[in-house]
Design a protein around this motif. Structure first.
Motif, mmCIF file in Angstrom:
data_model
loop_
_atom_site.group_PDB
_atom_site.id
_atom_site.type_symbol
_atom_site.label_atom_id
_atom_site.label_comp_id
_atom_site.label_asym_id
_atom_site.label_seq_id
_atom_site.Cartn_x
_atom_site.Cartn_y
_atom_site.Cartn_z
ATOM 1 N N LYS A 13 0.805 -1.245 0.000
ATOM 2 C CA LYS A 13 0.000 0.000 0.000
ATOM 3 C C LYS A 13 0.826 1.277 0.000
ATOM 4 O O LYS A 13 0.554 2.188 -0.750
ATOM 5 N N THR A 31 -1.356 7.454 7.018
ATOM 6 C CA THR A 31 -1.994 7.571 8.341
ATOM 7 C C THR A 31 -1.380 6.612 9.361
ATOM 8 O O THR A 31 -1.422 6.875 10.555
ATOM 9 N N TYR A 35 -0.114 6.956 13.743
ATOM 10 C CA TYR A 35 -0.228 6.041 14.885
ATOM 11 C C TYR A 35 1.153 5.636 15.399
ATOM 12 O O TYR A 35 1.370 5.452 16.589
ATOM 13 N N ARG A 36 2.084 5.499 14.463
ATOM 14 C CA ARG A 36 3.452 5.158 14.862
ATOM 15 C C ARG A 36 4.074 6.287 15.686
ATOM 16 O O ARG A 36 4.776 6.030 16.681
ATOM 17 N N VAL A 96 2.297 -0.706 17.956
ATOM 18 C CA VAL A 96 1.417 0.298 17.341
ATOM 19 C C VAL A 96 -0.055 -0.136 17.250
ATOM 20 O O VAL A 96 -0.964 0.677 17.463
ATOM 21 N N ALA A 100 -3.409 1.867 18.363
ATOM 22 C CA ALA A 100 -4.383 2.225 17.326
ATOM 23 C C ALA A 100 -5.772 1.650 17.579
ATOM 24 O O ALA A 100 -6.739 2.052 16.941
ATOM 25 N N ARG A 106 -8.250 7.040 18.149
ATOM 26 C CA ARG A 106 -8.713 7.097 16.757
ATOM 27 C C ARG A 106 -9.506 8.369 16.498
ATOM 28 O O ARG A 106 -9.429 8.949 15.423
ATOM 29 N N GLU A 125 -3.686 6.711 2.885
ATOM 30 C CA GLU A 125 -3.476 5.272 2.968
ATOM 31 C C GLU A 125 -3.541 4.832 4.424
ATOM 32 O O GLU A 125 -3.017 5.520 5.305
ATOM 33 N N GLY A 126 -4.249 3.707 4.691
ATOM 34 C CA GLY A 126 -4.343 3.231 6.075
ATOM 35 C C GLY A 126 -5.161 1.960 6.188
ATOM 36 O O GLY A 126 -5.012 1.021 5.388
ATOM 37 N N ARG A 127 -6.029 1.917 7.210
ATOM 38 C CA ARG A 127 -6.844 0.720 7.433
ATOM 39 C C ARG A 127 -8.340 1.046 7.359
ATOM 40 O O ARG A 127 -9.152 0.167 7.120
ATOM 41 N N ASP A 128 -8.687 2.309 7.629
ATOM 42 C CA ASP A 128 -10.100 2.698 7.749
ATOM 43 C C ASP A 128 -10.390 3.965 6.958
ATOM 44 O O ASP A 128 -11.309 4.698 7.285
ATOM 45 N N ASP A 181 -5.717 -5.473 14.151
ATOM 46 C CA ASP A 181 -6.277 -4.443 13.266
ATOM 47 C C ASP A 181 -7.658 -4.836 12.725
ATOM 48 O O ASP A 181 -8.520 -3.982 12.538
ATOM 49 N N ARG A 184 -10.493 -5.366 16.042
ATOM 50 C CA ARG A 184 -10.785 -4.330 17.041
ATOM 51 C C ARG A 184 -12.214 -3.809 16.854
ATOM 52 O O ARG A 184 -12.789 -3.885 15.759
HETATM 53 O O1 DC Z 1 0.623 1.084 7.751
HETATM 54 P P1 DC Z 1 1.484 0.869 8.994
HETATM 55 O O2 DC Z 1 2.038 -0.515 9.122
HETATM 56 O O3 DC Z 1 2.532 1.922 9.140
HETATM 57 O O4 DC Z 1 0.455 1.085 10.206
HETATM 58 C C1 DC Z 1 0.837 0.901 11.532
HETATM 59 C C2 DC Z 1 -0.351 0.492 12.381
HETATM 60 O O5 DC Z 1 -1.246 1.594 12.539
HETATM 61 C C3 DC Z 1 -1.201 -0.654 11.840
HETATM 62 O O6 DC Z 1 -0.784 -1.901 12.330
HETATM 63 C C4 DC Z 1 -2.589 -0.330 12.309
HETATM 64 C C5 DC Z 1 -2.585 1.140 12.553
HETATM 65 N N1 DC Z 1 -3.365 1.918 11.596
HETATM 66 C C6 DC Z 1 -4.711 2.046 11.828
HETATM 67 O O7 DC Z 1 -5.217 1.459 12.778
HETATM 68 N N2 DC Z 1 -5.470 2.837 11.026
HETATM 69 C C7 DC Z 1 -4.929 3.470 9.979
HETATM 70 N N3 DC Z 1 -5.701 4.257 9.209
HETATM 71 C C8 DC Z 1 -3.546 3.327 9.702
HETATM 72 C C9 DC Z 1 -2.798 2.515 10.518
#
Ligand code: DC
Length: 218
Positions: A13, A31, A35-36, A96, A100, A106, A125-128, A181, A184
């Protein structure tokens, strides 16, 4: 225009989002880096990461800024300090996901991410991103790859800087983070219904970028 890219760790990603933003002349917003940065602060200030109240207070009292360099890379600033390197260290990666998963954390990141995305045309770019941060994004993608391939990619990425790392260690980290991730309670990792799913297992980075560009131009 907002382009939202979600997916699990190691799917490629970040590289794809960075190259796509560069090709389009858009801002690139990582994003996960936010969190990091928070995780780094929690460690540096010796906070108990299981104490949600304390972690949320810290998050509300923290400034995080991302800047884009002309070569497409980004710099991450934690309370004004450049922490771009430190946030990639294994001790951050390990914790992390636990930071998160906290709802109040959040909520604070949501404010920062929405503000960042509204600065101009952006690739986030992220998870949500497509499900929560920008559910009305014009283009949504979910980038995936099979577990073995994600492990291999992450291992190749890390072995230069972390000589001790093994594929077994990388696999354990990915399995752990995938689990936290996606399971949650708040804003778990999942594909938005209207996102385009791309399995990159057998694709090169350049091929993935081309596929995304085609969807965006359509
Ligand atoms: O993409 P990354 O590996 O740098 O993200 C680190 C952590 O941050 C990932 O394990 C979950 C969290 N994260 C998140 O919960 N929501 C996001 N939008 C981006 C990352």
């Amino acid at each position: 225009m907002i382009i939202a890219i979600d997916g699990p760790a190691g799917a490629g990603k970040s590289t794809v989002a960075r190259l796509l933003a560069q090709r389009l002349g858009f801002l690139y917003i990582d994003t996960g880096a936010m969190y990091r940065a928070l995780t780094l602060k929690a460690i540096e200030t010796n906070l108990n990461i299981n104490d949600e109240k304390v972690i949320i207070e810290m998050a509300c009292d923290t400034s995080i800024d991302l800047t884009n360099n002309s070569d497409g890379t980004i710099e991450v600033f934690l309370d004004g300090r450049n922490v771009s390197k430190e946030i990639r260290e294994p001790k951050i990666t390990k914790l992390v996901s636990d930071i998160a998963k906290i709802k109040g954390v959040r909520e604070r990141m949501l404010e920062i991410q929405r503000r960042s995305g509204r600065q101009g045309d952006s690739v986030l770019e992220g998870r949500d991103i497509a499900t929560v941060v920008f559910p009305d994004a014009e283009k949504k993608f979910y980038i995936d790859a099979d577990f073995k391939e994600r492990t291999k990619r992450r291992y190749l990425e890390l072995r230069e800087s972390e000589k001790q790392i093994t594929t077994a260690m990388v696999a354990e980290d990915l399995r752990n983070r995938d689990f936290i991730d996606s399971s949650r309670e708040f804003a778990p990792l999942k594909k938005a219904e209207d996102a385009v799913y791309i399995d990159t297992t057998d694709m090169s980075i350049e091929e993935v970028v081309e596929v995304l560009l085609k969807h965006i131009k359509n």
